[in-house]
Write an enzyme that holds these catalytic residues in place. Sequence first.
Site, mmCIF file in Angstrom:
data_model
loop_
_atom_site.group_PDB
_atom_site.id
_atom_site.type_symbol
_atom_site.label_atom_id
_atom_site.label_comp_id
_atom_site.label_asym_id
_atom_site.label_seq_id
_atom_site.Cartn_x
_atom_site.Cartn_y
_atom_site.Cartn_z
ATOM 1 N N LYS A 165 -7.333 2.878 -7.460
ATOM 2 C CA LYS A 165 -7.096 3.776 -8.542
ATOM 3 C C LYS A 165 -5.497 3.885 -8.866
ATOM 4 C CE LYS A 165 -8.308 7.703 -11.317
ATOM 5 N NZ LYS A 165 -9.435 8.953 -11.339
ATOM 6 N N GLU A 184 6.195 -3.998 -7.716
ATOM 7 C CA GLU A 184 7.104 -4.879 -8.509
ATOM 8 C C GLU A 184 6.055 -6.120 -8.942
ATOM 9 O OE1 GLU A 184 10.721 -2.986 -7.126
ATOM 10 O OE2 GLU A 184 8.663 -3.179 -6.055
#
Length: 745
Positions: A640, A712
């Site tokens: 999640k 990233e």
Amino acid sequence: MSKEPMIGQPVSRLEGTLKVTGDAKYAGEYNVSELLYGYVVSSTITKGKILKIHASEILAIDGITAVFSHENGPSLAWFDFQYSDMDAPPGSPFRPLHDEKIYSNGQPIALVVAESFELARYAASILRIDYETEEFVTDLEANLSLARDPQPGIATFLKPLPPKDKGDAREAFENSPAQASGYFTHGTEHHNPMELFTTTTVYEGKGKLTIYDKTQGTVNCLLYVGNVFGLHFKNVRVISPYVGGAFGSGLRPQYQLFFSVLAALELKRNVRVTLDRSQMFTIGHRPPSSQITRFSADAAGKITSLYHGAIAETSRYEDYTEVVVNWAPMLYPSANSRMTYQLVPLDVHTPLDMRAPGGSTGAHAIECTIDELSYAAGIDPIAFRLINYADTDESLGRPYSSKELRECYLQGAEKFGWNKRSAEPRSMKRGNKLVGYGMATGIWESMIVPARIEAILSPEGKLVVKSAVTDIGTGTLTVMTQIAADELGLKLEDVSFEYGDSKMPFAPIQGGSFTVSTVGSAIMVAGKALRKKILSAAQKMEGSFFKCLKPEEVSFEGGFIKLKQKPELAVSLREIIDANGGKPIKTKNFNVPNLLKLKDYSRAAHSAAFAEVEVDEELGVITVKRALTAVAAGKIINPKTARSQILGGMVWGISKALYEESISDHTLGKYMNQNLGEYHIPVHADIHELDVIFVEEEDKIVNQLGSKGIGEIGLVGMPPAIANAIYHATGKRINQLPIHFDKLL
């Protein structure tokens, strides 16, 4: 029945309720008695020196407590290394109030301290300052001829230099039937987190401070404050449990910390300093860059040469670098390759790591050129990448610890519906909208650094884990609690993860997508040590059936320690504590990565990014209708929060591709849109259908958890995927980011 592991569960953020109800306190929200307010005065010139600060004029105003500047500042640390920090590049770090010199526009040059924030702000706005100006240079594009190699420094450990040349890239390019080349640029970008940089310093007397700071590294700020102001580290405490976004801007101690501490020590009062939104444009940025690529392939589509050169800006006093050009030879094997990276020092503040630093810059040029090369070879962009798929990192000549990028391509293409794409550019339409499909590859190195953890079995039989690490909004608190719970087989409610405090065990700065791997692995090491201590305590109990057993012969489940062979033989952790005289059982452990093992492998997360765009044929307006990212990042600790991280990166990728840039007027040497009204970022209406796939990937080498960072990787591939989709829709290659509609008219 054994308890289901918490690792891998989609647990909601444990602090979520506190944040949405306003009960989570940020650096500027702590109630402190007798608080003074500081407001920073910024330079209005770009280069030169201060002749005089007319402080007496505003000191005459009732309620103004002090004005600090280089004219009356205390004597502070002398050496450069004392102003350095965990993320400092080679060079001489900026020293606030060190002297009269101005190095960049917006440089902090004074602090006005008053009884109220409004009064401090007003006085700062009318403070008269006399300057002597000098000529300055801020335009990268106009000064590319001044490019030079970066200074060497220890930063090359985390930011390696370009790989060595292989073969003859120019000759191979010229003799290849399929060629693609490009010149790529992108503008300056600023982090702009929601929370402004704020420091509240509580003066505890005799050089003792408690500091509430917005930061990505409590220990980093502790070391900075101690070194600069000559304080004992034990007398400085930095607290930062909640951070309203940072994206790299909090990796280095920012100047509001310096000013708040300075004023508190000099006035022996509690002082809060908050930067305004325009000052958030003076603390570091993603540097603009100019890139040249030349890639080629043979008739079968095999890449024959790779050349990628990049030039970026830095300040006059530090050599900030990024890993921009190293990625192509990591992804695509070629017998001939050359990568170059240089800097141009300009009259700007030192750039600063910004989400996916270097990677998002380089991937734009690499992946757009690969896309163009696939067209030149007459091969589908995904098929072209599969033809040139690398199972090893040929830039360093070593295997990957794991790599499921192929599955990212295949699973992503299937779910996205890539097979519905018409190969010919400008061949798909929807009403008056041109439709384009584009994709790109993403890669981000998976790192791990040392960290320390304290693990405690409390008198109540519950687990307490402590770390100085921050949580910049990524779900660190939740994920670390999950990892810790599995170490003793406990429910989440029986585990407490305490963090964001420099007095707790050492943690590095939170960045580079290495936090979960670093701190999580340290929790596993501490958990193993704690289990041994608990077993030892259990073996000392009267009539213990654990005597002479090894740790691998017992299990920890539901608050009990059990024999694996006879689970009915169990004793509760609370009973063990009682037998221990009610005293907690503790351990502190330092986890250091096994560099001898890791050096033999390249370690990276990979992704395949897909985008569908619509371009209004008459107006050139671009809409990203849907996007999908397929990610291979080892074990996903919390699907999640991980999905949330990837979605956030995708939104940022859309912003980078189409909206976001700081506009400079090089005749003034300053950014002209230092506000959120004119620094364009996407709003809800700009974001449509987004989806994320996590591809299964097992990695037994990268770290104890088998996890790879995901902060990233969601951003890296999205801008080139959008640029490639725009080409597919319009037949126009736009290599300057952000892509605005006027370039398509």
